[in-house]
Motif scaffolding. Sequence first.
Motif, PDB file in Angstrom:
ATOM      1  N   GLU A  63      34.322   9.192  77.818  1.00 42.42           N
ATOM      2  CA  GLU A  63      33.769   9.116  79.165  1.00 42.42           C
ATOM      3  C   GLU A  63      32.329   9.604  79.136  1.00 42.42           C
ATOM      4  O   GLU A  63      31.864  10.102  78.124  1.00 42.42           O
ATOM      5  CB  GLU A  63      34.611   9.954  80.128  1.00 42.42           C
ATOM      6  CG  GLU A  63      34.672  11.432  79.751  1.00 42.42           C
ATOM      7  CD  GLU A  63      35.660  12.235  80.571  1.00 42.42           C
ATOM      8  OE1 GLU A  63      36.011  11.817  81.681  1.00 42.42           O
ATOM      9  OE2 GLU A  63      36.083  13.295  80.094  1.00 42.42           O
ATOM     10  N   PHE A  64      31.643   9.463  80.257  1.00 44.61           N
ATOM     11  CA  PHE A  64      30.294  10.002  80.386  1.00 44.61           C
ATOM     12  C   PHE A  64      30.326  11.153  81.365  1.00 44.61           C
ATOM     13  O   PHE A  64      30.938  11.070  82.424  1.00 44.61           O
ATOM     14  CB  PHE A  64      29.314   8.925  80.877  1.00 44.61           C
ATOM     15  CG  PHE A  64      28.855   8.021  79.780  1.00 44.61           C
ATOM     16  CD1 PHE A  64      27.739   8.346  79.035  1.00 44.61           C
ATOM     17  CD2 PHE A  64      29.549   6.856  79.486  1.00 44.61           C
ATOM     18  CE1 PHE A  64      27.303   7.522  78.009  1.00 44.61           C
ATOM     19  CE2 PHE A  64      29.121   6.029  78.464  1.00 44.61           C
ATOM     20  CZ  PHE A  64      28.004   6.355  77.729  1.00 44.61           C
ATOM     21  N   GLY A  66      27.627  13.029  83.326  1.00 48.32           N
ATOM     22  CA  GLY A  66      26.210  12.791  83.583  1.00 48.32           C
ATOM     23  C   GLY A  66      25.807  11.581  82.764  1.00 48.32           C
ATOM     24  O   GLY A  66      26.425  10.530  82.855  1.00 48.32           O
ATOM     25  N   LYS A  67      24.832  11.749  81.903  1.00 44.32           N
ATOM     26  CA  LYS A  67      24.414  10.644  81.039  1.00 44.32           C
ATOM     27  C   LYS A  67      24.838  10.858  79.591  1.00 44.32           C
ATOM     28  O   LYS A  67      24.476  10.088  78.712  1.00 44.32           O
ATOM     29  CB  LYS A  67      22.889  10.485  81.113  1.00 44.32           C
ATOM     30  CG  LYS A  67      22.418  10.034  82.478  1.00 44.32           C
ATOM     31  CD  LYS A  67      20.943   9.759  82.479  1.00 44.32           C
ATOM     32  CE  LYS A  67      20.521   9.290  83.867  1.00 44.32           C
ATOM     33  NZ  LYS A  67      19.170   8.800  83.897  1.00 44.32           N
ATOM     34  N   LYS A  68      25.623  11.913  79.349  1.00 42.03           N
ATOM     35  CA  LYS A  68      26.036  12.222  77.983  1.00 42.03           C
ATOM     36  C   LYS A  68      27.467  11.735  77.729  1.00 42.03           C
ATOM     37  O   LYS A  68      28.355  11.972  78.533  1.00 42.03           O
ATOM     38  CB  LYS A  68      25.983  13.735  77.732  1.00 42.03           C
ATOM     39  CG  LYS A  68      24.586  14.313  77.761  1.00 42.03           C
ATOM     40  CD  LYS A  68      24.619  15.777  77.470  1.00 42.03           C
ATOM     41  CE  LYS A  68      23.905  16.031  76.177  1.00 42.03           C
ATOM     42  NZ  LYS A  68      23.978  17.405  75.735  1.00 42.03           N
ATOM     43  N   PRO A  69      27.684  11.084  76.581  1.00 44.25           N
ATOM     44  CA  PRO A  69      29.037  10.668  76.239  1.00 44.25           C
ATOM     45  C   PRO A  69      29.889  11.880  75.863  1.00 44.25           C
ATOM     46  O   PRO A  69      29.397  12.851  75.279  1.00 44.25           O
ATOM     47  CB  PRO A  69      28.850   9.744  75.037  1.00 44.25           C
ATOM     48  CG  PRO A  69      27.526  10.125  74.461  1.00 44.25           C
ATOM     49  CD  PRO A  69      26.703  10.679  75.584  1.00 44.25           C
TER      50      PRO A  69
END
Length: 97
Positions: A63-64, A66-69
């Motif tokens: 999942e993400f 924020g913008k981090k995986p």
Amino acid sequence: MGIIDKLNKDFESRVRLGIMSILLVNDWVDFTEMKSLLEVTDGNLASHSAGLEKMNYIEVKKEFVGKKPKTSYRVTNVGRIAFKEHLNFLEKLIKSK
């Protein structure tokens, strides 16, 4: 067939033993925490977790945040049963004379 033949080859690696042991006592564990607990490389953890996922022993969630995986793992019912059987056979092997 001896007790040693009943050990599950999918759990022979120390990394796989570690992954399963950690997941047996935790709900979801993320990649970074698992990597830190096991002191392994990204590639090592990724390849062993992929193998366990292929056997349906663990579930992998990507999942993400924020913008981090973010990748997380948890043990499946199949994995829980298989790993507990493996541990039971290990215990029998240790106790055998």
